[in-house]
Scaffold this active site. Structure first.
Site, short mmCIF file in Angstrom:
data_model
loop_
_atom_site.label_atom_id
_atom_site.label_comp_id
_atom_site.label_asym_id
_atom_site.label_seq_id
_atom_site.Cartn_x
_atom_site.Cartn_y
_atom_site.Cartn_z
N HIS A 209 27.79 -5.06 -11.62
CA HIS A 209 28.66 -5.85 -10.75
C HIS A 209 27.97 -7.09 -10.18
O HIS A 209 28.63 -8.11 -9.95
CB HIS A 209 29.17 -4.99 -9.59
CG HIS A 209 30.14 -3.94 -10.00
ND1 HIS A 209 31.47 -3.95 -9.63
CD2 HIS A 209 29.99 -2.83 -10.76
CE1 HIS A 209 32.09 -2.90 -10.14
NE2 HIS A 209 31.20 -2.20 -10.83
N ARG B 88 35.25 -10.53 -14.85
CA ARG B 88 35.59 -10.52 -13.43
C ARG B 88 34.34 -10.41 -12.56
O ARG B 88 34.27 -10.99 -11.47
CB ARG B 88 36.56 -9.38 -13.11
CG ARG B 88 36.02 -7.98 -13.42
CD ARG B 88 37.15 -6.94 -13.39
NE ARG B 88 36.68 -5.63 -13.81
CZ ARG B 88 36.44 -4.63 -12.97
NH1 ARG B 88 36.60 -4.80 -11.67
NH2 ARG B 88 36.03 -3.48 -13.43
N HIS C 277 0.82 -1.21 0.00
CA HIS C 277 0.00 0.00 0.00
C HIS C 277 0.86 1.27 0.00
O HIS C 277 0.48 2.28 -0.58
CB HIS C 277 -0.93 0.01 1.22
CG HIS C 277 -0.23 -0.22 2.52
ND1 HIS C 277 0.26 -1.45 2.89
CD2 HIS C 277 0.10 0.63 3.54
CE1 HIS C 277 0.83 -1.36 4.09
NE2 HIS C 277 0.75 -0.11 4.50
#
Length: 263
Positions: free
Chosen positions: A212, A246, A123
């Protein structure tokens, strides 16, 4: 010789060159010296920026559509844009207000710009959810609204779970949940295996959570950000992807931790 005489001679020369260079209009006599309205000294009766309700504008060469690109379009016009083009918040407002139809140019390999987004709010986040739903559709996305449908009190875990489950099961590409602070819904969503929910309060955090962490559920706090900030955060979040290896390796480690606690 006065200036008027000079201008008349120049105009006569221009018309003579055009008459010889361009083909005769159909139905005109061989010796006719009259010129059509495409020649010099004529102006369109209607300004070039005026459009009727069925007008179409092609801005598919642009990657960002601003308010200047849509402000002069008439209600109900069609705007063609590139597959990955983004609308600024103000441009999206004008598109919504004028009911402009957005048509994205789809590549031969299919569109990746349009996503199915699961949406849910309690809500406290209801009003922002309704605004966000319209905003997302204006960006060319599809929306599955899990509720709530009013400002009557409900429990945020129920809505957050519905959205998170939809993302985990693959029935939605991404999810967005909204409550007062954005924290409770993020915690709930992260209990669903396969979900990486991020509570974001700025554009920088939103981009980081995607680039990331490959976040697939965005959690927003309706009492912590404004409507304009919400749009900027959502647009940045949707427009960022996990690309570097990475970061992929680190997300894989998150998934490995998750698997250890799955039955």
């Amino acid at each position: 010789m006065d200036d008027n005489s000079t201008r008349d001679r120049i105009r006569a020369l221009v018309r003579d060159v055009l008459d010889k260079a361009l083909p005769q209009e159909s139905g005109s006599s061989q010796g006719s010296t009259s010129t059509s309205s495409r020649f010099v000294d004529t102006a369109p009766e209607i300004p070039v920026t005026a459009f009727d309700a069925t007008a179409t504008r092609d801005e598919s060469s642009k990657t960002v559509i601003t308010e200047d690109d849509v402000r002069d379009l008439a209600n109900g016009s069609v705007l063609r844009i590139a597959e990955g083009a983004r609308l600024t918040p103000l441009a999206a407002d004008i598109v919504q207000e004028k009911k402009i139809e957005i048509v994205r140019r789809v590549s031969r390999h299919g569109s990746k710009a349009s996503r199915l987004i699961a949406l849910g709010a309690d809500h406290g986040g209801f009003k922002m959810k309704e605004e966000l739903k319209t905003f997302l559709k204006g960006l060319g996305h599809q929306v599955h609204d899990f509720g709530t449908s009013s400002e009557d009190p409900v429990d945020y875990p129920d809505l957050a779970y519905a959205v998170a489950r939809s993302v985990a099961e693959g029935t939605a590409d991404l999810g967005i949940v909204i409550d007062g602070a954005g924290v409770g819904s993020a915690i709930t969503a992260n209990k669903v295996p396969g979900v990486r929910a991020a509570a974001c309060y700025s554009v920088a955090v939103a981009r980081n959570s995607r680039e990331h962490n490959d976040a697939n559920v965005l959690s927003l706090g309706s009492k912590t950000i404004s409507s304009a900030e919400m749009r900027e955060i959502v647009q940045a979040w949707l427009g960022t992807e996990l690309t570097e290896e990475r970061h992929r390796k680190r997300v894989a480690k998150i998934q490995a931790v998750e698997r250890q606690y799955q039955r």
